[in-house]
Design a protein around this motif. Structure first.
Motif, PDB file in Angstrom:
ATOM      1  N   MET A 113       0.846  -1.182   0.000  1.00  0.00           N
ATOM      2  CA  MET A 113       0.000   0.000   0.000  1.00  0.00           C
ATOM      3  C   MET A 113       0.891   1.245   0.000  1.00  0.00           C
ATOM      4  N   GLY A 114       0.683   2.138  -0.945  1.00  0.00           N
ATOM      5  CA  GLY A 114       1.476   3.355  -1.039  1.00  0.00           C
ATOM      6  C   GLY A 114       1.080   4.382  -0.004  1.00  0.00           C
ATOM      7  N   GLN A 115       2.025   5.272   0.271  1.00  0.00           N
ATOM      8  CA  GLN A 115       1.734   6.355   1.203  1.00  0.00           C
ATOM      9  C   GLN A 115       2.667   7.521   0.961  1.00  0.00           C
ATOM     10  N   LEU A 116       2.209   8.692   1.405  1.00  0.00           N
ATOM     11  CA  LEU A 116       2.987   9.919   1.326  1.00  0.00           C
ATOM     12  C   LEU A 116       3.151  10.462   2.733  1.00  0.00           C
ATOM     13  N   THR A 117       4.407  10.705   3.137  1.00  0.00           N
ATOM     14  CA  THR A 117       4.687  11.264   4.455  1.00  0.00           C
ATOM     15  C   THR A 117       5.629  12.449   4.305  1.00  0.00           C
TER      16      THR A 117
END
Length: 117
Positions: free
Chosen positions: A1-5
């Motif tokens: 699952m991709g994510q942006l932090t």
């Protein structure tokens, strides 16, 4: 699952930029689509992903860091207008299943970023 932090470090004071406001937008042909606004925690982080899962799609994004308001709030005397006010960072997400970490190292007079891990 991709994510942006994201993570912001105050290089003037040598600490996380706790309390800095950050806005996330998707960049589209007609302009910007606001996605989220956060205030960074004591560690200079958003407390979790800014966007993740199915909401993170391939495309162009913009993070806007409220730098002058942050430093002014810490009592730093800034000129009017400030040298850096809001710092926009435009970047692309090519693989929506990947983790994109976009840190900012910032002072009232300079900033640097990179794709972190």
């Amino acid at each position: 699952m991709g994510q942006l932090t994201t993570h912001v470090l105050d290089t003037m004071n040598g600490c996380p930029a706790a309390g800095m406001q950050v806005a996330l937008h998707r960049v589209v042909a007609g302009g910007l689509v606001p996605l989220r606004e956060v205030v960074l925690d004591a560690d200079g982080r958003a407390g979790g992903p800014l966007i993740d899962g199915a909401a993170l799609t391939a495309g162009r994004y913009r993070l806007v860091f409220s730098v002058a308001a942050y430093f002014s709030g810490r009592g730093v005397a800034l000129p009017e207008p400030p040298f850096l006010d809001e710092v926009p960072l435009d970047f692309g997400v090519a693989d929506a299943s990947a983790h994109y970490h976009v840190p900012l190292l910032v002072s009232p007079w300079s900033y640097s970023t990179y794709r972190g891990s």
